[in-house]
Design a protein around this motif. Structure first.
Motif, PDB file in Angstrom:
ATOM      1  N   LYS A   1       0.831  -1.196   0.000  1.00 36.57           N
ATOM      2  CA  LYS A   1       0.000   0.000   0.000  1.00 36.57           C
ATOM      3  C   LYS A   1       0.869   1.251   0.000  1.00 36.57           C
ATOM      4  O   LYS A   1       1.801   1.396   0.795  1.00 36.57           O
ATOM      5  N   GLU A   2       0.583   2.150  -0.968  1.00 36.71           N
ATOM      6  CA  GLU A   2       1.275   3.430  -1.142  1.00 36.71           C
ATOM      7  C   GLU A   2       2.741   3.293  -1.548  1.00 36.71           C
ATOM      8  O   GLU A   2       3.485   4.271  -1.527  1.00 36.71           O
ATOM      9  N   LYS A   3       3.152   2.105  -1.980  1.00 39.51           N
ATOM     10  CA  LYS A   3       4.510   1.925  -2.493  1.00 39.51           C
ATOM     11  C   LYS A   3       4.541   2.321  -3.974  1.00 39.51           C
ATOM     12  O   LYS A   3       3.634   1.994  -4.744  1.00 39.51           O
ATOM     13  N   THR A   4       5.587   3.039  -4.366  1.00 38.99           N
ATOM     14  CA  THR A   4       5.783   3.410  -5.767  1.00 38.99           C
ATOM     15  C   THR A   4       6.586   2.319  -6.456  1.00 38.99           C
ATOM     16  O   THR A   4       7.632   1.894  -5.947  1.00 38.99           O
ATOM     17  N   CYS A   5       6.107   1.870  -7.618  1.00 36.39           N
ATOM     18  CA  CYS A   5       6.675   0.687  -8.271  1.00 36.39           C
ATOM     19  C   CYS A   5       7.087   0.974  -9.715  1.00 36.39           C
ATOM     20  O   CYS A   5       6.339   1.579 -10.479  1.00 36.39           O
TER      21      CYS A   5
ATOM     22  N   LYS B   1      12.879   7.543  -8.721  1.00 29.11           N
ATOM     23  CA  LYS B   1      12.559   7.344  -7.307  1.00 29.11           C
ATOM     24  C   LYS B   1      11.418   6.340  -7.179  1.00 29.11           C
ATOM     25  O   LYS B   1      10.375   6.468  -7.829  1.00 29.11           O
ATOM     26  N   ALA B   2      11.621   5.326  -6.366  1.00 26.75           N
ATOM     27  CA  ALA B   2      10.596   4.304  -6.177  1.00 26.75           C
ATOM     28  C   ALA B   2      10.926   3.472  -4.938  1.00 26.75           C
ATOM     29  O   ALA B   2      12.005   3.619  -4.343  1.00 26.75           O
ATOM     30  N   ASP B   3       9.999   2.615  -4.566  1.00 21.75           N
ATOM     31  CA  ASP B   3      10.196   1.683  -3.456  1.00 21.75           C
ATOM     32  C   ASP B   3      10.444   0.263  -3.946  1.00 21.75           C
ATOM     33  O   ASP B   3      11.209  -0.492  -3.338  1.00 21.75           O
ATOM     34  N   CYS B   4       9.771  -0.107  -5.045  1.00 23.62           N
ATOM     35  CA  CYS B   4       9.794  -1.483  -5.532  1.00 23.62           C
ATOM     36  C   CYS B   4      10.070  -1.510  -7.032  1.00 23.62           C
ATOM     37  O   CYS B   4       9.666  -0.600  -7.766  1.00 23.62           O
ATOM     38  N   ALA B   5      10.722  -2.577  -7.480  1.00 21.49           N
ATOM     39  CA  ALA B   5      10.956  -2.783  -8.910  1.00 21.49           C
ATOM     40  C   ALA B   5      10.506  -4.184  -9.290  1.00 21.49           C
ATOM     41  O   ALA B   5      10.776  -5.154  -8.564  1.00 21.49           O
TER      42      ALA B   5
END
Length: 449
Positions: free
Chosen positions: A225-229, A315-319
């Motif tokens: 939730k709310e993670k940028t991917c 910029k992101a949290d997950c790939a």
């Protein structure tokens, strides 16, 4: 281990993708061999890295102008210790023996991790279905199956789709098999729903990679939730990875194809995703068309002069690398970490190069290797085989629940194996060891075959 690998490398020196996959597994299982000398005595490493059978054949076909073309077909039947060979067919100009051997080798361990009774195989052709008419694709598939049908069967080898082989191609292949063999059996998976296919099969690889990422995040008491991917690719895997991320409250900002990538800072919503699916699945167009409808997004064409891929520099949290093998090099991995990415869940097969993998492990990010994270596709293929055998059809909810349970078990197997062999949190070692031990034990049980 070194001696075993050196023998394989000297025999197949030009098969770089295959050798890369073999080297990774051999490095992971050194400690397993030290604790279990019976594996060395039985030459399990040498045997597990040598295909049980390699089939190569010509595929002549005629285009719509009446011109004749000849492509090369392959089927690698890698290992059947725990079940019939299972693995996709890839139609793409890049197909070589090395790529298919690497994919078949990876498939052995991936299938073992699912806990379903499936061995490992892979196949395909250097035929390119892009730009071909339906009639040309049909004629190619019919010619391809004229030879392949000699080597497959629902208790022997059950191919599926892969890059360039979707529902259209599976239909033509199945129809030809049925006509030649005069039998309607579950010899292929990825079939249409109204003649033996399973619900969730097109979505399974993408959904599975997101479920695996969710399991990794849960070890840190986090969710998507709310993670940028960041997602690479724009085929089935990428599309349904995005769909599931959105369902779980995450934000998707990229898609790509072989020509370049789009970056949408505002986020790719469900409506925008539907437009991408129309471009790729119906028009068979390019991802650059996205900016025609959404001009605030930025399209960046592929620049082969760069030593990195700019899609990984946001910029992101997950790939979620979901395009192809070796798409993330060391510089890409450095860019991902520099930009805050701490979760990588591989939807493609071996998309990260070895030095990139080493960096992810060294930085202790949540890194799910393809043989674990993208096992959802073959898992639902296995469920399709079960439904075909029992002549039943499960609901969407039941298949999805089974998929989630399988991905949870795969995650747990990786965690447990990594801890048991002294590398807690290392999903690469965990996946390789858990898959290897299951296959190696079956090989020991069955003797020298």
């Amino acid at each position: 281990m070194s001696n075993s690998y050196d023998k394989i490398a000297s025999r197949d020196p030009n098969e770089k993708e295959f050798l890369q996959a073999v080297h990774e597994v051999f490095e992971s299982v050194k400690i397993v061999l030290d604790r279990n000398p019976e594996y060395r005595k039985a030459s399990i490493l040498e045997r597990i890295a040598e295909p049980e059978r390699i089939i190569t054949f010509r595929v002549p076909w005629m285009d719509d102008r009446g011109d004749i073309h000849v492509n090369r077909g392959f089927r690698i039947e890698m290992n059947s210790a725990i079940g019939p060979y299972k693995g996709g067919l890839r139609f793409h100009p890049s197909v070589t023996l090395s790529i298919l051997k690497f994919l078949a080798f990876e498939q052995v361990f991936k299938n073992a991790l699912t806990t379903l009774p499936m061995g490992g195989g892979k196949g395909g052709s250097d035929f390119d279905p892009k730009g071909k008419s339906d009639a040309e694709v049909m004629r190619f598939c019919q010619s391809f199956m004229l030879e392949l049908q000699r080597h497959i069967g629902h208790n022997t080898d059950v191919p599926a789709g892969d890059i360039g082989v979707g529902g259209r191609e599976i239909g033509y292949l199945f129809g030809t098999y049925k006509r030649i063999r005069n039998e309607f059996t579950g010899v292929l998976t990825g079939k249409s729903l109204n003649w033996g296919g399973s619900l969730i099969r097109p979505e399974a690889t993408g959904y599975g990679s997101v479920y695996f990422a969710s399991e990794m995040l849960a070890t840190r008491n986090e969710t998507l939730k709310e993670k940028t991917c960041i997602i690479s690719g724009s085929g089935n895997v990428a599309q349904f990875t995005a769909e599931k991320i959105l369902e779980l409250g995450g934000k998707v900002i990229t898609f790509s194809d072989s020509s370049g990538y789009i970056y949408d800072e505002a986020g790719i919503t469900r409506e925008k995703l539907k437009y991408i699916m129309m471009i790729k699945n119906i028009k068979r167009g390019r991802i650059s068309e996205y900016t025609d409808k959404y001009p605030d997004a930025v399209y960046t064409p592929l620049d082969s002069s760069l030593d990195y891929n700019p899609i990984w520099d946001h910029k992101a949290d997950c790939a979620f690398p979901s395009a192809t093998q070796n798409e993330i090099n060391l510089k890409d991995a450095e860019n991902l970490i520099k930009n805050g990415v701490y979760v990588v869940s591989e939807g493609a097969n071996m998309p990260t190069m070895p030095d990139g993998v080493d960096l992810f492990i060294d930085k202790k990010i949540l890194y799910g290797p393809g043989k674990a994270a993208n096992a959802g596709g073959v898992s639902v293929s296995g469920l399709e085989m079960s439904q075909n055998s029992m002549r039943i059809k499960w609901s969407r909810e039941e298949v999805d629940n089974r998929l989630q349970q399988i991905m949870r078990r795969i995650h747990r197997a990786c965690i447990d194996a990594a801890e048991e062999y002294g590398t807690p949190g290392n999903y690469v070692n965990g996946a390789n060891i858990a898959g290897f031990v299951k296959v190696a034990d079956a090989m020991l049980d069955q003797g020298l075959v």
